[in-house]
Design an enzyme around this catalytic site. Structure first.
Site, PDB file in Angstrom:
ATOM      1  N   GLN A   1       0.836  -1.125  -0.125  1.00  0.00           N
ATOM      2  CA  GLN A   1      -0.114  -0.085   0.144  1.00  0.00           C
ATOM      3  C   GLN A   1       0.935   1.281  -0.117  1.00  0.00           C
ATOM      4  OE1 GLN A   1      -3.636  -0.465   2.884  1.00  0.00           O
ATOM      5  NE2 GLN A   1      -1.811  -1.898   3.648  1.00  0.00           N
TER       6      GLN A   1
ATOM      7  N   VAL B   1       3.719   4.046  -1.099  1.00  0.00           N
ATOM      8  CA  VAL B   1       4.027   4.839  -2.205  1.00  0.00           C
ATOM      9  C   VAL B   1       5.684   5.355  -2.201  1.00  0.00           C
ATOM     10  CG1 VAL B   1       1.731   5.278  -2.585  1.00  0.00           C
ATOM     11  CG2 VAL B   1       3.061   6.958  -1.398  1.00  0.00           C
TER      12      VAL B   1
ATOM     13  N   HIS C   1      -1.085   1.116  -4.400  1.00  0.00           N
ATOM     14  CA  HIS C   1      -1.880   2.747  -3.950  1.00  0.00           C
ATOM     15  C   HIS C   1      -0.907   3.704  -4.876  1.00  0.00           C
ATOM     16  CE1 HIS C   1      -3.884   1.683  -0.220  1.00  0.00           C
ATOM     17  NE2 HIS C   1      -4.587   1.620  -1.299  1.00  0.00           N
TER      18      HIS C   1
ATOM     19  N   CYS D   1      -5.861  13.265 -19.630  1.00  0.00           N
ATOM     20  CA  CYS D   1      -5.659  12.139 -20.556  1.00  0.00           C
ATOM     21  C   CYS D   1      -4.844  10.770 -19.976  1.00  0.00           C
ATOM     22  CB  CYS D   1      -4.927  12.454 -21.959  1.00  0.00           C
ATOM     23  SG  CYS D   1      -3.142  12.773 -21.688  1.00  0.00           S
TER      24      CYS D   1
ATOM     25  N   THR E   1       0.440  -2.943   8.625  1.00  0.00           N
ATOM     26  CA  THR E   1      -0.820  -1.917   8.068  1.00  0.00           C
ATOM     27  C   THR E   1      -1.812  -2.175   9.204  1.00  0.00           C
ATOM     28  OG1 THR E   1      -2.696  -1.936   6.277  1.00  0.00           O
ATOM     29  CG2 THR E   1      -1.544  -4.122   7.019  1.00  0.00           C
TER      30      THR E   1
ATOM     31  N   ASN F   1       2.891  -7.020  13.512  1.00  0.00           N
ATOM     32  CA  ASN F   1       2.533  -5.410  13.784  1.00  0.00           C
ATOM     33  C   ASN F   1       2.426  -5.233  15.153  1.00  0.00           C
ATOM     34  OD1 ASN F   1       1.081  -2.892  14.255  1.00  0.00           O
ATOM     35  ND2 ASN F   1      -0.030  -3.372  12.439  1.00  0.00           N
TER      36      ASN F   1
ATOM     37  N   GLU G   1       1.059  -3.349  16.842  1.00  0.00           N
ATOM     38  CA  GLU G   1      -0.438  -3.445  17.270  1.00  0.00           C
ATOM     39  C   GLU G   1      -1.366  -4.142  16.608  1.00  0.00           C
ATOM     40  OE1 GLU G   1       1.087  -0.230  19.964  1.00  0.00           O
ATOM     41  OE2 GLU G   1      -1.049  -0.952  19.841  1.00  0.00           O
TER      42      GLU G   1
HETATM   43  P1  OAD Z   1      -1.377   2.987   9.054  1.00  0.00           P
HETATM   44  O1  OAD Z   1      -0.782   4.311   9.555  1.00  0.00           O
HETATM   45  O2  OAD Z   1      -2.613   3.245   8.943  1.00  0.00           O
HETATM   46  O3  OAD Z   1      -0.893   2.013   9.860  1.00  0.00           O
HETATM   47  C1  OAD Z   1       0.524   1.456   9.950  1.00  0.00           C
HETATM   48  C2  OAD Z   1       0.422   0.473  10.941  1.00  0.00           C
HETATM   49  O4  OAD Z   1       1.943   0.058  10.889  1.00  0.00           O
HETATM   50  C3  OAD Z   1      -0.020   0.466  12.314  1.00  0.00           C
HETATM   51  O5  OAD Z   1      -0.803  -0.629  12.612  1.00  0.00           O
HETATM   52  C4  OAD Z   1       1.264   0.570  13.157  1.00  0.00           C
HETATM   53  O6  OAD Z   1       0.879  -0.217  14.275  1.00  0.00           O
HETATM   54  C5  OAD Z   1       1.885  -0.537  12.268  1.00  0.00           C
HETATM   55  N1  OAD Z   1       3.322  -0.376  12.537  1.00  0.00           N
HETATM   56  C6  OAD Z   1       4.115   0.992  13.071  1.00  0.00           C
HETATM   57  N2  OAD Z   1       5.423   0.658  13.172  1.00  0.00           N
HETATM   58  C7  OAD Z   1       5.646  -0.682  12.794  1.00  0.00           C
HETATM   59  C8  OAD Z   1       6.780  -1.463  12.505  1.00  0.00           C
HETATM   60  N3  OAD Z   1       7.961  -0.898  12.869  1.00  0.00           N
HETATM   61  N4  OAD Z   1       6.671  -2.772  12.176  1.00  0.00           N
HETATM   62  C9  OAD Z   1       5.341  -3.363  11.780  1.00  0.00           C
HETATM   63  N5  OAD Z   1       4.498  -2.432  12.096  1.00  0.00           N
HETATM   64  C10 OAD Z   1       4.479  -1.275  12.361  1.00  0.00           C
HETATM   65  O7  OAD Z   1      -0.780   2.725   7.428  1.00  0.00           O
HETATM   66  P2  OAD Z   1      -1.461   1.804   6.521  1.00  0.00           P
HETATM   67  O8  OAD Z   1      -2.227   0.592   6.928  1.00  0.00           O
HETATM   68  O9  OAD Z   1      -0.377   1.526   5.547  1.00  0.00           O
HETATM   69  O10 OAD Z   1      -3.721   4.974   1.329  1.00  0.00           O
HETATM   70  O11 OAD Z   1      -2.545   2.842   5.711  1.00  0.00           O
HETATM   71  C11 OAD Z   1      -3.173   2.324   4.462  1.00  0.00           C
HETATM   72  C12 OAD Z   1      -3.426   3.335   3.724  1.00  0.00           C
HETATM   73  O12 OAD Z   1      -4.306   4.450   4.100  1.00  0.00           O
HETATM   74  C13 OAD Z   1      -2.420   4.045   3.194  1.00  0.00           C
HETATM   75  O13 OAD Z   1      -1.677   3.169   1.940  1.00  0.00           O
HETATM   76  C14 OAD Z   1      -2.909   5.375   2.476  1.00  0.00           C
HETATM   77  C15 OAD Z   1      -3.964   5.781   3.629  1.00  0.00           C
HETATM   78  O14 OAD Z   1      -5.029   6.113   2.997  1.00  0.00           O
HETATM   79  C16 OAD Z   1      -3.822   5.780   0.295  1.00  0.00           C
HETATM   80  O15 OAD Z   1      -3.161   6.894   0.357  1.00  0.00           O
HETATM   81  C17 OAD Z   1      -4.642   5.397  -0.943  1.00  0.00           C
END
Ligand code: OAD
Length: 244
Positions: free
Chosen positions: A105, A107, A123, A134, A189, A214, A216
Protein backbone atom coordinates in the site's frame (compact mmCIF):
# COMPACT_ATOMS: atom_id res chain seq x y z
CA UNK A 1 13.27 -2.17 23.28
CA UNK A 2 11.66 -5.36 22.07
CA UNK A 3 13.22 -8.59 23.39
CA UNK A 4 14.42 -11.04 20.73
CA UNK A 5 11.28 -12.87 19.62
CA UNK A 6 11.03 -16.66 19.47
CA UNK A 7 9.14 -17.87 16.38
CA UNK A 8 6.43 -20.53 16.90
CA UNK A 9 7.58 -23.96 15.61
CA UNK A 10 4.36 -24.34 13.64
CA UNK A 11 5.04 -21.09 11.82
CA UNK A 12 8.58 -22.14 10.92
CA UNK A 13 7.24 -25.44 9.54
CA UNK A 14 4.55 -23.62 7.51
CA UNK A 15 7.12 -21.18 6.17
CA UNK A 16 9.43 -24.01 5.08
CA UNK A 17 6.52 -25.86 3.44
CA UNK A 18 5.09 -22.77 1.70
CA UNK A 19 5.19 -22.78 -2.09
CA UNK A 20 3.12 -19.64 -2.86
CA UNK A 21 3.66 -16.71 -0.49
CA UNK A 22 1.56 -13.57 -0.62
CA UNK A 23 2.70 -10.49 1.35
CA UNK A 24 0.66 -7.35 2.04
CA UNK A 25 2.55 -4.40 3.51
CA UNK A 26 1.57 -1.00 4.84
CA UNK A 27 3.31 2.08 6.18
CA UNK A 28 4.62 0.21 9.23
CA UNK A 29 7.19 -1.64 7.14
CA UNK A 30 8.79 1.74 6.29
CA UNK A 31 8.59 3.15 9.83
CA UNK A 32 12.10 1.85 10.63
CA UNK A 33 13.32 3.72 7.54
CA UNK A 34 12.19 6.92 9.25
CA UNK A 35 9.01 7.46 7.23
CA UNK A 36 5.98 8.45 9.34
CA UNK A 37 2.95 6.17 9.12
CA UNK A 38 -0.47 7.64 8.48
CA UNK A 39 -2.51 6.98 11.56
CA UNK A 40 -0.13 6.86 14.45
CA UNK A 41 -0.68 9.83 16.72
CA UNK A 42 2.07 12.46 17.04
CA UNK A 43 4.26 11.07 14.25
CA UNK A 44 1.45 10.41 11.76
CA UNK A 45 1.52 12.34 8.49
CA UNK A 46 -2.06 13.16 9.10
CA UNK A 47 -1.43 15.01 12.34
CA UNK A 48 -0.41 18.01 10.27
CA UNK A 49 -2.74 17.70 7.32
CA UNK A 50 -6.25 16.54 6.58
CA UNK A 51 -5.70 14.08 3.73
CA UNK A 52 -9.32 14.33 2.70
CA UNK A 53 -8.53 17.93 1.77
CA UNK A 54 -5.47 16.90 -0.22
CA UNK A 55 -5.53 13.31 -1.48
CA UNK A 56 -8.70 13.49 -3.59
CA UNK A 57 -9.49 14.40 -7.23
CA UNK A 58 -11.74 17.24 -6.01
CA UNK A 59 -8.95 18.69 -3.88
CA UNK A 60 -6.66 18.60 -6.91
CA UNK A 61 -9.19 20.31 -9.17
CA UNK A 62 -9.84 22.94 -6.52
CA UNK A 63 -6.20 23.77 -5.74
CA UNK A 64 -3.66 21.76 -7.76
CA UNK A 65 -0.75 23.89 -6.56
CA UNK A 66 -1.55 23.08 -2.89
CA UNK A 67 -1.81 19.36 -3.65
CA UNK A 68 1.48 19.43 -5.55
CA UNK A 69 3.11 21.26 -2.61
CA UNK A 70 1.94 18.45 -0.24
CA UNK A 71 3.21 15.71 -2.51
CA UNK A 72 6.52 17.42 -3.08
CA UNK A 73 6.84 17.68 0.76
CA UNK A 74 6.10 13.94 1.00
CA UNK A 75 8.63 13.20 -1.77
CA UNK A 76 11.30 15.15 0.12
CA UNK A 77 10.40 13.22 3.28
CA UNK A 78 10.99 9.94 1.47
CA UNK A 79 13.76 10.86 -1.00
CA UNK A 80 16.66 10.10 1.40
CA UNK A 81 15.02 7.09 3.05
CA UNK A 82 16.67 3.71 2.52
CA UNK A 83 15.26 0.21 2.82
CA UNK A 84 15.46 -1.25 6.35
CA UNK A 85 16.16 -4.92 7.28
CA UNK A 86 12.45 -5.67 6.88
CA UNK A 87 12.41 -4.61 3.23
CA UNK A 88 15.66 -6.48 2.59
CA UNK A 89 14.40 -9.66 4.25
CA UNK A 90 11.31 -9.66 2.00
CA UNK A 91 13.49 -9.31 -1.10
CA UNK A 92 15.55 -12.31 0.13
CA UNK A 93 12.41 -14.32 0.90
CA UNK A 94 11.23 -13.80 -2.67
CA UNK A 95 14.38 -15.51 -3.97
CA UNK A 96 13.82 -18.51 -1.73
CA UNK A 97 10.27 -19.55 -2.56
CA UNK A 98 8.64 -20.84 -5.73
CA UNK A 99 5.96 -18.15 -6.03
CA UNK A 100 6.06 -14.80 -4.26
CA UNK A 101 3.92 -11.71 -4.68
CA UNK A 102 4.41 -8.57 -2.62
CA UNK A 103 1.46 -6.17 -2.62
CA UNK A 104 2.27 -2.88 -0.94
CA UNK A 105 0.00 0.00 0.00
CA UNK A 106 3.10 2.15 0.32
CA UNK A 107 4.03 4.69 -2.32
CA UNK A 108 7.61 5.28 -1.10
CA UNK A 109 9.35 2.94 -3.56
CA UNK A 110 11.44 1.26 -0.81
CA UNK A 111 10.45 -2.33 -1.67
CA UNK A 112 11.72 -1.82 -5.23
CA UNK A 113 14.89 -0.19 -3.87
CA UNK A 114 15.41 -3.27 -1.64
CA UNK A 115 15.24 -5.53 -4.71
CA UNK A 116 11.68 -6.91 -4.56
CA UNK A 117 10.70 -7.97 -8.09
CA UNK A 118 7.17 -9.37 -8.20
CA UNK A 119 5.83 -6.19 -6.62
CA UNK A 120 2.36 -4.64 -6.87
CA UNK A 121 2.22 -0.96 -5.87
CA UNK A 122 -1.47 -1.09 -4.98
CA UNK A 123 -1.74 2.65 -4.24
CA UNK A 124 0.68 3.80 -6.92
CA UNK A 125 4.03 5.49 -6.49
CA UNK A 126 4.88 8.89 -5.05
CA UNK A 127 7.59 9.48 -7.67
CA UNK A 128 5.51 8.91 -10.79
CA UNK A 129 3.09 11.31 -12.41
CA UNK A 130 0.57 11.23 -15.24
CA UNK A 131 -1.91 13.56 -16.92
CA UNK A 132 -5.05 14.25 -14.88
CA UNK A 133 -6.98 14.65 -18.15
CA UNK A 134 -5.69 12.05 -20.64
CA UNK A 135 -3.72 9.71 -18.34
CA UNK A 136 -0.47 9.87 -20.33
CA UNK A 137 2.66 9.48 -18.16
CA UNK A 138 4.56 12.74 -17.74
CA UNK A 139 7.53 14.34 -16.07
CA UNK A 140 6.69 17.06 -13.56
CA UNK A 141 10.26 18.28 -13.11
CA UNK A 142 10.20 21.22 -10.68
CA UNK A 143 7.21 22.92 -12.26
CA UNK A 144 4.72 24.35 -9.77
CA UNK A 145 1.87 23.28 -12.07
CA UNK A 146 3.35 20.69 -14.47
CA UNK A 147 1.41 20.03 -17.69
CA UNK A 148 0.99 17.17 -20.13
CA UNK A 149 3.08 17.45 -23.30
CA UNK A 150 0.30 15.80 -25.32
CA UNK A 151 -2.94 17.51 -24.28
CA UNK A 152 -1.64 20.33 -22.06
CA UNK A 153 -3.74 19.02 -19.16
CA UNK A 154 -2.35 19.14 -15.62
CA UNK A 155 -0.01 16.38 -14.48
CA UNK A 156 -0.90 14.75 -11.15
CA UNK A 157 1.07 12.53 -8.74
CA UNK A 158 0.85 8.83 -9.62
CA UNK A 159 -0.83 7.78 -6.37
CA UNK A 160 -4.36 6.45 -5.83
CA UNK A 161 -6.55 9.08 -4.18
CA UNK A 162 -9.54 8.60 -1.92
CA UNK A 163 -12.58 7.81 -4.03
CA UNK A 164 -10.48 6.43 -6.89
CA UNK A 165 -10.40 2.82 -8.05
CA UNK A 166 -7.27 0.69 -7.80
CA UNK A 167 -5.80 0.34 -11.33
CA UNK A 168 -7.07 -2.88 -12.97
CA UNK A 169 -3.65 -4.51 -13.39
CA UNK A 170 -2.73 -3.99 -9.72
CA UNK A 171 -6.14 -5.15 -8.57
CA UNK A 172 -6.07 -8.32 -10.67
CA UNK A 173 -2.50 -9.29 -9.72
CA UNK A 174 -3.21 -8.72 -6.02
CA UNK A 175 -6.45 -10.73 -6.10
CA UNK A 176 -4.74 -13.62 -7.95
CA UNK A 177 -1.96 -13.71 -5.36
CA UNK A 178 -4.38 -13.72 -2.42
CA UNK A 179 -6.60 -16.39 -4.02
CA UNK A 180 -3.74 -18.83 -4.72
CA UNK A 181 -1.40 -18.38 -1.78
CA UNK A 182 -0.68 -21.02 0.85
CA UNK A 183 0.91 -18.55 3.26
CA UNK A 184 0.21 -14.85 3.75
CA UNK A 185 2.22 -12.24 5.67
CA UNK A 186 0.28 -9.08 6.60
CA UNK A 187 2.89 -6.56 7.71
CA UNK A 188 2.72 -3.04 9.11
CA UNK A 189 -0.81 -2.09 8.16
CA UNK A 190 -3.75 -0.95 10.27
CA UNK A 191 -5.94 -3.00 7.89
CA UNK A 192 -8.30 -0.02 7.82
CA UNK A 193 -8.34 0.81 4.11
CA UNK A 194 -10.24 -1.28 1.56
CA UNK A 195 -9.97 -2.97 -0.86
CA UNK A 196 -6.37 -3.63 0.27
CA UNK A 197 -7.45 -4.94 3.68
CA UNK A 198 -9.93 -7.36 2.05
CA UNK A 199 -6.99 -9.29 0.57
CA UNK A 200 -6.32 -10.73 4.01
CA UNK A 201 -9.90 -12.05 4.19
CA UNK A 202 -9.40 -13.74 0.81
CA UNK A 203 -6.17 -15.44 1.92
CA UNK A 204 -7.91 -16.62 5.09
CA UNK A 205 -10.92 -17.91 3.10
CA UNK A 206 -8.77 -19.99 0.73
CA UNK A 207 -7.14 -21.66 3.71
CA UNK A 208 -3.73 -20.03 3.60
CA UNK A 209 -1.69 -19.82 6.81
CA UNK A 210 -2.08 -16.16 7.76
CA UNK A 211 0.47 -14.20 9.77
CA UNK A 212 0.30 -10.62 11.07
CA UNK A 213 3.44 -8.66 11.94
CA UNK A 214 2.53 -5.48 13.79
CA UNK A 215 3.38 -4.13 17.26
CA UNK A 216 -0.33 -3.16 17.42
CA UNK A 217 -2.18 -6.26 16.16
CA UNK A 218 -5.32 -5.45 14.18
CA UNK A 219 -7.74 -8.21 13.15
CA UNK A 220 -6.72 -11.08 15.46
CA UNK A 221 -9.12 -13.92 14.52
CA UNK A 222 -8.18 -13.58 10.86
CA UNK A 223 -4.60 -14.60 11.65
CA UNK A 224 -3.16 -17.98 12.56
CA UNK A 225 -0.10 -16.25 13.99
CA UNK A 226 0.30 -12.72 15.36
CA UNK A 227 3.87 -11.48 15.87
CA UNK A 228 3.67 -8.17 17.81
CA UNK A 229 7.13 -6.99 16.81
CA UNK A 230 8.63 -4.36 14.50
CA UNK A 231 8.98 -5.81 11.00
CA UNK A 232 12.64 -4.80 10.78
CA UNK A 233 13.34 -6.99 13.81
CA UNK A 234 11.23 -10.05 13.05
CA UNK A 235 11.44 -10.44 9.26
CA UNK A 236 15.18 -11.21 9.17
CA UNK A 237 14.57 -13.88 11.85
CA UNK A 238 11.69 -15.31 9.84
CA UNK A 239 13.84 -15.60 6.71
CA UNK A 240 16.78 -17.01 8.68
CA UNK A 241 14.47 -19.73 10.04
CA UNK A 242 14.05 -21.08 6.48
CA UNK A 243 17.47 -22.71 6.76
CA UNK A 244 17.25 -25.61 9.25
P1 OAD B 1 -1.36 3.17 8.96
O1 OAD B 1 -0.61 4.36 9.44
O2 OAD B 1 -2.86 3.18 8.93
O3 OAD B 1 -0.93 1.88 9.83
C1 OAD B 1 0.44 1.63 10.05
C2 OAD B 1 0.51 0.34 10.86
O4 OAD B 1 1.89 0.00 11.00
C3 OAD B 1 -0.06 0.47 12.26
O5 OAD B 1 -0.96 -0.60 12.50
C4 OAD B 1 1.18 0.38 13.17
O6 OAD B 1 0.88 -0.31 14.38
C5 OAD B 1 2.11 -0.45 12.32
N1 OAD B 1 3.54 -0.26 12.61
C6 OAD B 1 4.16 0.85 13.07
N2 OAD B 1 5.49 0.63 13.16
C7 OAD B 1 5.71 -0.64 12.73
C8 OAD B 1 6.86 -1.47 12.57
N3 OAD B 1 8.09 -1.01 12.89
N4 OAD B 1 6.71 -2.73 12.10
C9 OAD B 1 5.46 -3.21 11.79
N5 OAD B 1 4.33 -2.48 11.91
C10 OAD B 1 4.46 -1.22 12.37
O7 OAD B 1 -0.80 2.84 7.49
P2 OAD B 1 -1.44 1.85 6.43
O8 OAD B 1 -2.14 0.71 7.08
O9 OAD B 1 -0.38 1.54 5.45
O10 OAD B 1 -3.73 4.97 1.34
O11 OAD B 1 -2.52 2.81 5.71
C11 OAD B 1 -3.23 2.26 4.62
C12 OAD B 1 -3.54 3.35 3.65
O12 OAD B 1 -4.20 4.43 4.33
C13 OAD B 1 -2.33 4.01 3.02
O13 OAD B 1 -1.82 3.26 1.95
C14 OAD B 1 -2.95 5.30 2.50
C15 OAD B 1 -3.88 5.65 3.64
O14 OAD B 1 -5.11 6.11 3.14
C16 OAD B 1 -3.79 5.92 0.36
O15 OAD B 1 -3.15 6.95 0.42
C17 OAD B 1 -4.70 5.57 -0.78
Amino acid sequence: MHETPELPDGLIRSLRDARRIFVLTGAGVSAESGIPTFREAQTGLWEQYDPLKLATPDAFQEDPALVWRWYRWRRDLVADATPNPGHTALAELEDRVEQFTLVTQNVDGLHAKAGSKNLVEFHGNLFSEHCFRCGRPGNAGDEVLPSCDRCDGLLRPGVVWFGEAIPDDASQRAAAAAETCDLMLCIGTSSSVFPAAALTDVAHQVGAVTVEINPEPTRGPLFDYVLPYPSGLILPKLVASLSP
